[in-house]
Motif scaffolding. Structure first.
Motif, PDB file in Angstrom:
ATOM      1  N   ALA A 130       0.872  -1.186   0.000  1.00  0.00           N
ATOM      2  CA  ALA A 130       0.000   0.000   0.000  1.00  0.00           C
ATOM      3  C   ALA A 130       0.899   1.222   0.000  1.00  0.00           C
ATOM      4  O   ALA A 130       1.744   1.372   0.889  1.00  0.00           O
TER       5      ALA A 130
ATOM      6  N   PHE B  49       1.284   5.479  -0.165  1.00  0.00           N
ATOM      7  CA  PHE B  49       0.564   6.699   0.197  1.00  0.00           C
ATOM      8  C   PHE B  49       1.398   7.914  -0.164  1.00  0.00           C
ATOM      9  O   PHE B  49       2.635   7.847  -0.163  1.00  0.00           O
ATOM     10  N   ASP B  50       0.730   9.045  -0.433  1.00  0.00           N
ATOM     11  CA  ASP B  50       1.482  10.291  -0.548  1.00  0.00           C
ATOM     12  C   ASP B  50       1.652  10.868   0.860  1.00  0.00           C
ATOM     13  O   ASP B  50       1.133  10.320   1.836  1.00  0.00           O
TER      14      ASP B  50
ATOM     15  N   GLY C  72      -1.263  11.344   3.248  1.00  0.00           N
ATOM     16  CA  GLY C  72      -2.021  10.203   3.733  1.00  0.00           C
ATOM     17  C   GLY C  72      -3.015   9.641   2.741  1.00  0.00           C
ATOM     18  O   GLY C  72      -3.823   8.777   3.085  1.00  0.00           O
ATOM     19  N   ASN C  73      -2.968  10.122   1.479  1.00  0.00           N
ATOM     20  CA  ASN C  73      -3.878   9.590   0.449  1.00  0.00           C
ATOM     21  C   ASN C  73      -3.259   8.354  -0.189  1.00  0.00           C
ATOM     22  O   ASN C  73      -2.104   8.393  -0.630  1.00  0.00           O
ATOM     23  N   GLN C  74      -4.025   7.268  -0.259  1.00  0.00           N
ATOM     24  CA  GLN C  74      -3.473   6.057  -0.867  1.00  0.00           C
ATOM     25  C   GLN C  74      -3.398   6.206  -2.381  1.00  0.00           C
ATOM     26  O   GLN C  74      -4.319   6.722  -3.015  1.00  0.00           O
TER      27      GLN C  74
ATOM     28  N   TRP D  22      -2.797  -0.798  10.738  1.00  0.00           N
ATOM     29  CA  TRP D  22      -2.407  -0.560   9.348  1.00  0.00           C
ATOM     30  C   TRP D  22      -2.977  -1.650   8.450  1.00  0.00           C
ATOM     31  O   TRP D  22      -3.394  -2.709   8.923  1.00  0.00           O
TER      32      TRP D  22
ATOM     33  N   LEU E 207       4.332  -0.991   3.477  1.00  0.00           N
ATOM     34  CA  LEU E 207       3.686   0.325   3.454  1.00  0.00           C
ATOM     35  C   LEU E 207       4.720   1.286   2.893  1.00  0.00           C
ATOM     36  O   LEU E 207       5.869   1.307   3.362  1.00  0.00           O
TER      37      LEU E 207
ATOM     38  N   VAL F 131       5.829   5.326   1.380  1.00  0.00           N
ATOM     39  CA  VAL F 131       5.564   6.765   1.270  1.00  0.00           C
ATOM     40  C   VAL F 131       6.192   7.250  -0.028  1.00  0.00           C
ATOM     41  O   VAL F 131       7.408   7.100  -0.221  1.00  0.00           O
TER      42      VAL F 131
ATOM     43  N   ILE G 238       1.318   8.954   6.685  1.00  0.00           N
ATOM     44  CA  ILE G 238       0.431   8.138   5.848  1.00  0.00           C
ATOM     45  C   ILE G 238      -0.754   7.578   6.631  1.00  0.00           C
ATOM     46  O   ILE G 238      -1.798   7.286   6.052  1.00  0.00           O
ATOM     47  N   ILE G 239      -0.582   7.405   7.949  1.00  0.00           N
ATOM     48  CA  ILE G 239      -1.688   6.942   8.798  1.00  0.00           C
ATOM     49  C   ILE G 239      -1.801   7.910   9.981  1.00  0.00           C
ATOM     50  O   ILE G 239      -1.174   7.704  11.025  1.00  0.00           O
TER      51      ILE G 239
END
Length: 488
Positions: A122, A124-125, A128-130, A319, A325, A327, A381-382
């Motif tokens: 997964a 993310f930017d 925090g947008n996937q 998560w 995960l 970034v 991201i979270i």
């Protein structure tokens, strides 16, 4: 009065023990320097071949850059953690199989990024947008196309260059391969993962040699219970002296004399040197006479990368159930990734893995600051991430016992440096991942070179001894046991 039979039995027993002592006294002797996988493998093989072996290790533990930590209450590998090549051809497979140690496969054979193939991730930017899955897949294909184009650049240029420079040339020639916006940031993440494989920044990775390493089939398996059980098994029964930092190695026709930090000396017929390349580069060990120029050049011209781990232990999982995960950002330096150990081990742990310049920068921080830095990346991201309850931080670049994580090819340097580093000098034999031509930077590469150095040493010493019963060492029967592999 003793019976004649009893006297005979005692005489025979005395004769046997004196023969054993004489055999022990005249057995060839070897000093192994370094208790990582290469050193332990060499010591094991020579011990099993009836050599007298003493292993000197500077740390207060064996394993070297394999370090399984149990302070969370369960094993976490803070150094090497993958078996690269989950197959019976891997020289470590028989041991891992016999011990019944489970592996968690994180990739198949077709992985561009080696230790995982993005089947489970997964991204993310920094807000925090996937990132949509199809976009990541699309950029992944673009990344592969760019690598194909860099191969054309390599064929056209006689002089080597960095991977980063080759990318620039590709984009100049093929504007259609240029990416913008979010796609460009995802591409930087791919580059960041590539840098993680080499533990070095793209501007220092050799275009000529980056893909010359051999990859065993079977994909890559995470050691679920850590590497400690494997190294402990190999070390069983060996004479290992911990906290013995070697400062000088003197060689002559008759043998070697090894001096440790407190001035004590050890003598033997030969020595196997299995210390990390970073330690050899720092010249913490003085060679008398000095090593030949070709050997010193090999030490100087091979690159040593840095990749660290910051393990964050949480009280619960918050998560996504993915392996990685990530970034994404506008530079590979700002990109980052976390390995999700919960998927492989069931424990709520994320491992932040900075490499290259970022790893060097985090090493300048205190452990607390480094853990906070990693957690801030996660919060990006979270946002509702809960604070970790424990953390662990590695320091492979500044640790005086390693001074780096593993080896890679520098721009402009020949790929045969690994072989040059391996070649013996008189009665000194060299081992370690940096001496593995086909599998540098891997545990099985280190292990294989330990066995190779042991065999070279055995044959060389036996030429002088002319020993008959040492030519066929008694090795344990190699029973093939299937590897326990999971894939959730």
């Amino acid at each position: 009065m003793e019976s004649p039979d009893k006297s005979k039995r005692q005489l025979k027993r005395a004769s046997c023990s004196s023969n054993a002592e004489r055999r022990q006294a005249c057995s060839p002797s070897v000093i192994v320097i370094g208790g990582g996988f290469a050193g332990i493998a060499a010591a094991r093989a020579l011990y099993d071949a009836s050599f007298r072996v003493v292993l000197l290790e500077s740390r207060d533990r064996i394993g070297g850059r394999v370090c399984t930590d149990y302070s969370f209450g369960f094993p976490i590998d803070m150094g090497a953690s993958w078996l690269h090549g989950v197959c019976k051809e891997n020289p470590l497979a028989p041991i891992i199989g016999r011990l019944g140690l489970p592996l968690y496969r994180t990739s198949g054979d077709n992985s561009v990024l080696y230790d995982h193939d993005l089947e489970s991730y997964a991204l993310f930017d920094t807000n925090g947008n996937q990132v949509p899955q199809d976009l990541v897949t699309k950029v992944g294909q673009a990344f592969e196309n760019i690598l194909v184009e860099t191969n054309k650049v390599r064929q056209e240029h006689s002089e080597d260059m960095s991977i980063l420079r080759a990318f620039d040339i590709v984009f100049e020639r093929r504007p259609d391969l240029r990416l913008e916006g979010l796609s460009y940031k995802v591409l930087q993440w791919y580059l960041c993962r590539m840098e993680g494989w080499f533990a070095a920044d793209a501007d220092s990775i050799s275009l000529r040699s980056w893909d010359q390493e051999e990859l065993l089939p079977g994909g890559h398996g995470l050691m679920v219970r850590g590497y400690r059980p494997v190294i402990n098994t190999l070390a069983k029964g060996l004479d290992i002296r911990l906290n013995h930092r070697v400062t000088q190695i003197a060689r002559s026709y008759n043998g070697v004399k090894v001096t440790v930090e407190d001035g004590r000396t050890f003598v033997a017929d030969a020595a196997v040197i299995a210390v990390p390349l970073g330690v050899l580069k720092a010249k913490g060990i003085k060679f008398e006479p000095k090593l030949p120029d070709w050997k010193e050049d090999a030490i100087a011209d091979l690159g040593v990368g840095i990749e660290n781990k910051i393990a964050l232990h949480f009280d619960k999982v918050f998560w996504p159930n993915v392996e990685f995960l990530g970034v994404v950002a506008s530079t590979s330096y700002e990109c980052s990734y976390f390995l999700n150990l919960h998927k492989a081990t069931g424990h709520p742990v994320l491992v932040y893995m900075p490499a290259g310049q970022l790893a060097q920068d985090t090493e300048k921080m205190s452990d607390e600051a480094a853990a906070s830095f990693a957690f801030m990346q996660l919060k990006n991201i979270i946002p509702d991430a809960s604070e970790p309850i424990q953390y662990l931080v590695s320091h492979w670049g500044t640790d005086t016992n390693s001074l780096g994580s593993y080896t890679y090819d520098l721009v402009g340097k020949p790929h045969d440096l690994y072989e040059r580093l391996r070649i013996p000098v008189d009665n000194l034999f060299f081992a370690g991942e940096a001496t593995s031509v086909n599998y540098p930077g891997s545990v099985h590469g280190a292990y294989s070179t330990g066995l190779m150095a042991a065999e070279d040493c055995r044959m060389r010493v036996l030429e002088r001894y002319g020993e008959f019963d040492l030519l066929n060492p008694t090795m344990g029967e190699d029973v093939s046991v299937p590897l326990l592999i999971s894939r959730i």
